[in-house]
Design a protein around this motif. Structure first.
Motif, PDB file in Angstrom:
ATOM      1  N   MET A  50      -7.960   1.695  -9.341  1.00 35.28           N
ATOM      2  CA  MET A  50      -7.726   1.934  -7.930  1.00 35.28           C
ATOM      3  C   MET A  50      -6.863   3.272  -7.836  1.00 35.28           C
ATOM      4  O   MET A  50      -6.069   3.650  -8.441  1.00 35.28           O
ATOM      5  N   GLY A  51      -7.437   4.217  -7.046  1.00 33.88           N
ATOM      6  CA  GLY A  51      -6.666   5.336  -7.060  1.00 33.88           C
ATOM      7  C   GLY A  51      -5.504   5.148  -6.016  1.00 33.88           C
ATOM      8  O   GLY A  51      -5.604   4.539  -5.021  1.00 33.88           O
ATOM      9  N   ILE A  52      -4.075   5.481  -6.603  1.00 33.18           N
ATOM     10  CA  ILE A  52      -3.063   5.016  -5.737  1.00 33.18           C
ATOM     11  C   ILE A  52      -2.452   6.360  -5.365  1.00 33.18           C
ATOM     12  O   ILE A  52      -2.226   7.306  -6.350  1.00 33.18           O
ATOM     13  N   LEU A  53      -1.933   6.576  -4.066  1.00 33.53           N
ATOM     14  CA  LEU A  53      -1.406   7.771  -3.291  1.00 33.53           C
ATOM     15  C   LEU A  53      -0.202   7.262  -2.834  1.00 33.53           C
ATOM     16  O   LEU A  53      -0.090   6.510  -2.268  1.00 33.53           O
ATOM     17  N   LEU A  54       0.797   8.312  -3.062  1.00 28.46           N
ATOM     18  CA  LEU A  54       1.834   8.051  -2.521  1.00 28.46           C
ATOM     19  C   LEU A  54       2.601   9.059  -1.491  1.00 28.46           C
ATOM     20  O   LEU A  54       2.618  10.291  -1.776  1.00 28.46           O
ATOM     21  N   ASP A  55       2.839   8.714  -0.466  1.00 31.12           N
ATOM     22  CA  ASP A  55       3.292   9.614   0.833  1.00 31.12           C
ATOM     23  C   ASP A  55       4.969   9.635   0.686  1.00 31.12           C
ATOM     24  O   ASP A  55       5.281   8.733   1.269  1.00 31.12           O
ATOM     25  N   THR A  56       5.137  10.724   0.420  1.00 31.71           N
ATOM     26  CA  THR A  56       6.889  10.945   0.460  1.00 31.71           C
ATOM     27  C   THR A  56       7.294  11.734   1.629  1.00 31.71           C
ATOM     28  O   THR A  56       8.311  11.951   1.897  1.00 31.71           O
ATOM     29  N   ASN A  57       6.208  12.028   2.701  1.00 29.06           N
ATOM     30  CA  ASN A  57       6.698  12.557   3.747  1.00 29.06           C
ATOM     31  C   ASN A  57       7.607  13.917   3.731  1.00 29.06           C
ATOM     32  O   ASN A  57       7.602  14.514   2.671  1.00 29.06           O
ATOM     33  N   PHE A  58       8.758  13.712   4.744  1.00 25.35           N
ATOM     34  CA  PHE A  58       9.766  14.701   4.717  1.00 25.35           C
ATOM     35  C   PHE A  58      10.950  14.177   4.106  1.00 25.35           C
ATOM     36  O   PHE A  58      12.120  14.679   4.691  1.00 25.35           O
ATOM     37  N   ASN A  59      10.807  13.338   3.100  1.00 28.14           N
ATOM     38  CA  ASN A  59      12.146  12.567   2.916  1.00 28.14           C
ATOM     39  C   ASN A  59      12.898  13.183   1.597  1.00 28.14           C
ATOM     40  O   ASN A  59      14.312  12.471   1.471  1.00 28.14           O
ATOM     41  N   PHE A  60      12.660  14.344   1.290  1.00 31.28           N
ATOM     42  CA  PHE A  60      13.596  14.938   0.298  1.00 31.28           C
ATOM     43  C   PHE A  60      13.629  16.371   0.285  1.00 31.28           C
ATOM     44  O   PHE A  60      12.655  17.013   1.313  1.00 31.28           O
ATOM     45  N   LYS A  61      14.288  16.937  -0.372  1.00 27.23           N
ATOM     46  CA  LYS A  61      14.376  18.340  -0.521  1.00 27.23           C
ATOM     47  C   LYS A  61      13.809  18.630  -2.020  1.00 27.23           C
ATOM     48  O   LYS A  61      13.300  17.852  -2.609  1.00 27.23           O
ATOM     49  N   THR A  62      13.569  20.078  -2.371  1.00 25.01           N
ATOM     50  CA  THR A  62      12.868  20.195  -3.419  1.00 25.01           C
ATOM     51  C   THR A  62      13.058  19.591  -4.719  1.00 25.01           C
ATOM     52  O   THR A  62      12.606  19.111  -5.633  1.00 25.01           O
ATOM     53  N   GLU A  63      14.504  19.532  -4.928  1.00 26.97           N
ATOM     54  CA  GLU A  63      15.221  18.929  -5.986  1.00 26.97           C
ATOM     55  C   GLU A  63      14.734  17.326  -6.118  1.00 26.97           C
ATOM     56  O   GLU A  63      14.553  16.665  -7.347  1.00 26.97           O
ATOM     57  N   GLY A  64      14.799  16.713  -4.927  1.00 24.73           N
ATOM     58  CA  GLY A  64      14.333  15.121  -4.821  1.00 24.73           C
ATOM     59  C   GLY A  64      12.859  14.964  -5.135  1.00 24.73           C
ATOM     60  O   GLY A  64      12.608  13.998  -5.831  1.00 24.73           O
ATOM     61  N   TYR A  65      12.089  15.911  -4.666  1.00 24.55           N
ATOM     62  CA  TYR A  65      10.587  15.624  -4.762  1.00 24.55           C
ATOM     63  C   TYR A  65      10.350  15.960  -6.373  1.00 24.55           C
ATOM     64  O   TYR A  65       9.362  15.202  -6.865  1.00 24.55           O
ATOM     65  N   ILE A  66      10.929  16.647  -7.236  1.00 25.41           N
ATOM     66  CA  ILE A  66      10.950  16.780  -8.747  1.00 25.41           C
ATOM     67  C   ILE A  66      11.210  15.325  -9.278  1.00 25.41           C
ATOM     68  O   ILE A  66      10.593  14.863 -10.222  1.00 25.41           O
ATOM     69  N   LYS A  67      12.421  14.771  -8.854  1.00 23.61           N
ATOM     70  CA  LYS A  67      12.931  13.593  -9.361  1.00 23.61           C
ATOM     71  C   LYS A  67      11.642  12.257  -9.155  1.00 23.61           C
ATOM     72  O   LYS A  67      11.423  11.553  -9.931  1.00 23.61           O
ATOM     73  N   VAL A  68      11.416  12.400  -7.752  1.00 25.17           N
ATOM     74  CA  VAL A  68      10.367  11.607  -7.448  1.00 25.17           C
ATOM     75  C   VAL A  68       9.015  11.567  -8.214  1.00 25.17           C
ATOM     76  O   VAL A  68       8.709  10.644  -8.767  1.00 25.17           O
ATOM     77  N   ALA A  69       8.497  12.927  -8.405  1.00 26.72           N
ATOM     78  CA  ALA A  69       7.224  13.034  -9.318  1.00 26.72           C
ATOM     79  C   ALA A  69       7.657  12.595 -10.830  1.00 26.72           C
ATOM     80  O   ALA A  69       6.646  11.649 -11.288  1.00 26.72           O
ATOM     81  N   ARG A  70       8.768  12.736 -11.273  1.00 30.97           N
ATOM     82  CA  ARG A  70       8.892  12.317 -12.623  1.00 30.97           C
ATOM     83  C   ARG A  70       9.005  10.713 -12.553  1.00 30.97           C
ATOM     84  O   ARG A  70       8.507  10.057 -13.621  1.00 30.97           O
ATOM     85  N   THR A  71       9.401  10.006 -11.615  1.00 29.76           N
ATOM     86  CA  THR A  71       9.547   8.687 -11.461  1.00 29.76           C
ATOM     87  C   THR A  71       8.112   8.037 -11.184  1.00 29.76           C
ATOM     88  O   THR A  71       7.721   6.861 -11.858  1.00 29.76           O
ATOM     89  N   CYS A  72       7.171   9.040 -10.764  1.00 26.63           N
ATOM     90  CA  CYS A  72       5.931   8.310 -10.332  1.00 26.63           C
ATOM     91  C   CYS A  72       4.917   8.537 -11.755  1.00 26.63           C
ATOM     92  O   CYS A  72       3.979   8.111 -11.735  1.00 26.63           O
TER      93      CYS A  72
END
Length: 394
Positions: free
Chosen positions: A214-236
């Motif tokens: 299954m292709g899984i897509l995660l929508d993070t919307n406007f919920n973080f700033k640049t630093e946070g999105y990098i952390k989320v990407a590593r978590t995923c």
């Protein structure tokens, strides 16, 4: 042929309203479009009404001339609700013209490249926290519920699903949306350990239920700033995402995230027109460009897609609205060569199908592009009247 009437119609859609624009010509042709006031655009109907006043009595068919004139009039206030109003008008005019020619909309733009569109089940689980009762489905209350839902999506024949960030430690459990002011965590928008843990747990549950294919897509919307999105990407990283979706108005910051992320990055659904998309292409900020047809208009959306093609970027529609929007987006997907995948909301109010004269045809997770003239369906006005909107439009 002249434009005789321009009307807006609205109906209850559970936790929001659906809105439609109807353009009628003096010889009885009717063109439809769908627009949305709930995505930060309260008052859009008033803008559309004001903008449409000067079109009565005009020939609806020279669409490029009409839209170029409206763009010139609104040049000092580009984008925003002006562009959304233009898009609603443009899309209804396109439907009129295709019906006048007796052809599907995509035939006006070079003909279909494809007639079947792979879909992803959007907002998978997201609406089931607060709206399960009105949808007539089982609510999501635990990670086990996500496992079951993942299995259900697979059984329905879908090859991909998109989910959001869920916090089961909230009371009651719900989506995590500080970027929209709907959850604690704003305005600072930091990615703390609890949020990252919730993301990991949710993805693990969907992967367990839906399986490795299954292709899984995660929508993070406007919920973080640049630093946070990098952390989320590593978590995923352990979950092999189809893409991670980000809303950002900073093309250079998004490029930094893309450089540090192991999965594809999709973005741009909140942008208007080629001028706003261009710096994201030039900075190589994204792997997939998301285009909102109700916001940009089909003709402008195809121009954006053509520009993306020059940068070897594929495109996908932003489509979390009603069936008329799905049909509008389907003709974009059918006509553009650089198509990635199409978004659709499967979880919705029970009367959603009644609102169009011809139901969507979905086979094994793919939408069949209709071949009837125009978008392929009209709005069922009696069904709209049967579900009056929660918010009045005097």
């Amino acid at each position: 042929m002249k434009i005789a009437r321009i009307e807006d119609l609205h109906c209850d859609a559970g936790w929001r309203d659906f809105s439609f624009l109807k353009i009628t010509t003096d010889d009885g042709l009717v063109g439809w479009s769908e627009y949305n006031e709930g995505y930060g655009s309260a008052g859009l109907t008033a803008v559309i009404r004001r903008m449409a006043q000067g079109l009565i009595g005009q020939d609806p068919r020279p669409i490029e001339r009409i839209m170029s004139t409206i763009y010139a009039i609104t040049r000092q206030a580009p984008g925003g609700m002006n562009q959304q109003a233009m898009a609603a008008i443009e899309n209804a005019l396109i439907d009129v013209k295709a019906k006048a020619l007796g052809i599907p909309v995509c035939e006006m733009f070079g003909g279909p490249v494809r007639d079947r569109l792979p879909l992803y089940w959007s907002h998978c689980g997201s609406y089931r926290f607060r709206n399960a009762e009105v949808m007539g489905v089982e609510p999501v209350r635990s990670l086990d519920d996500l496992v079951k839902l993942g299995k259900h999506v697979k059984e329905r024949g879908f090859k991909a699903l998109k989910t959001n960030i869920f916090r089961f430690d909230l009371d009651p459990p719900n989506m995590y949306q500080p970027g929209f002011g709907r959850s604690p965590g704003g305005p600072e928008l930091n990615a703390d350990g609890a949020v990252l843990g919730a993301i990991s747990d949710g993805l693990a549950a969907f992967r367990q239920g839906a399986g490795h294919e299954m292709g899984i897509l995660l929508d993070t919307n406007f919920n973080f700033k640049t630093e946070g999105y990098i952390k989320v990407a590593r978590t995923c990283e352990p979950y092999n995402l189809f893409w991670m979706e980000i809303d950002s108005y900073d093309p250079e910051g998004l490029r930094l995230i893309r450089d540090r992320a192991s999965m594809p990055i999709a973005s741009c659904e909140s942008l208007f027109g080629r001028r706003q998309f261009r710096p994201f292409f030039e900075n190589r900020s994204i792997d997939v460009s998301i285009i909102d047809v109700p916001w940009n208009g089909l003709a402008e959306s195809l121009k954006i897609a053509s520009m993306a093609e020059a940068y070897e970027i594929n495109c996908a529609p932003h489509n979390f609205y009603g069936h008329m929007s799905t049909l509008m987006s389907a003709h974009l997907c059918a006509a553009m060569p650089n198509f990635r995948i199409m978004e659709i909301d499967i979880d919705d109010v029970p009367w959603k199908d009644d609102l169009v004269t011809h139901p969507l045809v979905i086979q094994n997770g793919e939408l069949i592009v209709p071949t009837r003239p125009g978008w392929g369906a009209d709005i069922n006005e009696e069904a709209v009247k049967a579900h009056p909107p929660k918010n009045p439009h005097p």
